[in-house]
Design an enzyme around this catalytic site. Structure first.
Site, PDB file in Angstrom:
ATOM      1  N   ALA A  70      51.413  36.519  47.547  1.00 19.29           N
ATOM      2  CA  ALA A  70      50.549  37.818  46.793  1.00 19.29           C
ATOM      3  C   ALA A  70      49.863  37.741  46.534  1.00 19.29           C
ATOM      4  O   ALA A  70      48.582  38.749  46.165  1.00 19.29           O
ATOM      5  CB  ALA A  70      51.201  38.328  45.865  1.00 19.29           C
ATOM      6  N   GLY A 126      44.853  39.933  46.267  1.00 15.09           N
ATOM      7  CA  GLY A 126      45.787  40.809  46.778  1.00 15.09           C
ATOM      8  C   GLY A 126      47.049  41.867  46.295  1.00 15.09           C
ATOM      9  O   GLY A 126      46.176  42.824  45.927  1.00 15.09           O
ATOM     10  N   HIS A 127      48.133  40.923  46.704  1.00 17.65           N
ATOM     11  CA  HIS A 127      49.100  42.342  45.737  1.00 17.65           C
ATOM     12  C   HIS A 127      49.374  42.128  44.420  1.00 17.65           C
ATOM     13  O   HIS A 127      49.513  43.268  43.514  1.00 17.65           O
ATOM     14  CB  HIS A 127      50.692  41.430  46.764  1.00 17.65           C
ATOM     15  N   LEU A 128      48.602  41.245  43.656  1.00 16.66           N
ATOM     16  CA  LEU A 128      49.045  40.874  42.467  1.00 16.66           C
ATOM     17  C   LEU A 128      47.163  41.449  41.678  1.00 16.66           C
ATOM     18  O   LEU A 128      47.462  40.249  41.163  1.00 16.66           O
ATOM     19  CB  LEU A 128      50.214  39.997  42.305  1.00 16.66           C
TER      20      LEU A 128
END
Length: 346
Positions: free
Chosen positions: A225, A313-315
């Site tokens: 992530a 990224g995803h976080l």
């Protein structure tokens, strides 16, 4: 002689096929079904900065949620409330880096959605826990927690599947949701949906348990992530794995995974019905929810503003907290009103 060799080869191939089928049928049953050992007393799990709240679901019984709260300095009576909803396999600690700056704006509440973090680890059964991992149950728990904490209306801040829950809450209870902040919301699910009979097979159940243990022990999604996993320190890794202190965590994770195998994500078809003001954020390097999917979700929402954060990224709330807070502050300062059709994804 050639015929004999061909016949032996055919027999060998059949034998290999049979052995493969037997291995596929029996192999998963060799996975240890005993749930993880660990702590069962809430008192032993207490930590500074957070606590436990018991909420009673509509069908009776009580579920204990791990909750962290920050309040603004001075008189915060008129300040808004922000409720933070984490994503799949994560917990409330994913919000640590933005809770304090967000508390300058108002009351901040984060909680571990079951079965993650230090919240309860119920298994499907009778009564209150008949179907604890249905989407309707997660939504009911969110609303019950708001009622328990005296929150009439809040901004819902959701990451990944937490964004899905935030959208479903805005759709079902628009009067309770003042605004949405969606970080890489899980909207366009491409995972397969399996028939219930297949999910109920003992082999599938054991494989699901193995997957739950892999996800919850090695925490591979944490590294995946991040745009740069080198930014993850040991303290963050430890906080991501706090669920391992609790008994039955693996069985509870497996129950959630099994439920998700038959439960499609359908919110994408209803986005146009959600006119709650929304800020939709993607990390440009998101490998879990592609930025194009997040942009499409923002464009489908009638009253949304879109932002893409470079190098994240995803976080993004973990990896790029300053960028996240900058864009949230800008959006809040604009104070979009519900139903305002001026806002559009851009």
């Amino acid at each position: 002689m050639l015929r004999l060799l061909l016949r032996l080869l055919l027999i060998l191939l059949v034998l290999v096929l049979v052995l493969g089928l037997v291995a596929a049928a029996v192999g998963p049953l060799l996975i240890d079904p005993d749930p993880a050992e660990g702590e069962t007393r809430v008192q032993a799990l207490e930590r500074p900065g957070s606590g436990f709240v018991g909420i009673g679901p509509p069908d009776g019984g009580e579920v204990t949620l791990h909750v962290a709260e920050r309040t603004p300095a001075g008189d915060g009576a008129a300040a808004p409330t922000f409720v933070l909803l984490h994503g799949f396999t994560f917990n409330l600690y994913t919000w640590e880096r933005i809770m304090a700056p967000l508390a300058e704006r108002g009351r901040v509440i984060a909680y571990d959605q079951i079965p993650y973090g230090l919240s309860a680890k119920p298994l499907p059964g009778a009564g209150a826990h008949a179907d604890p991992y249905a989407k309707s149950s997660a939504l009911a728990r969110l609303m019950t927690l708001l009622d328990t904490l005296g929150v009439e209306q809040a901004y819902l801040v959701g990451n990944s599947s937490g964004g899905t829950l935030a959208l479903e809450a805005a759709l079902a209870y628009p009067e309770r949701v003042r605004g949405l902040v969606l970080l890489a919301p899980w909207v366009n699910s491409k995972r397969p949906i399996l028939p219930q009979w297949l999910v109920d097979l003992p082999q599938t159940q054991r494989l699901t348990l193995l997957l739950a243990r892999t996800l919850g022990t090695d925490m591979p999604l944490l590294d995946y992530a991040y745009a740069d996993p080198g930014r993850i320190d040991e303290e963050r890794r430890a906080r991501a794995a706090v669920h391992q202190e609790m008994a039955n965590w693996d069985a509870a994770w497996a129950a959630l995974l099994a439920r998700s195998l038959t439960d499609p994500v359908e919110i994408a078809r209803q986005l146009t019905q959600i006119d709650t003001p929304a800020l939709v954020i993607t990390g440009a390097a998101d490998r879990i929810v592609p930025p194009a999917d997040t942009l499409a979700a923002a464009r489908a929402l009638p009253n949304a503003t879109f932002a893409e954060l470079p190098g994240c990224g995803h976080l993004p709330q973990e990896e790029c907290p300053a960028l996240v807070m900058d864009i949230i502050d800008q959006w809040l300062d604009q104070a979009p009103a519900a139903g305002d059709d001026r806002a559009a994804a851009h």
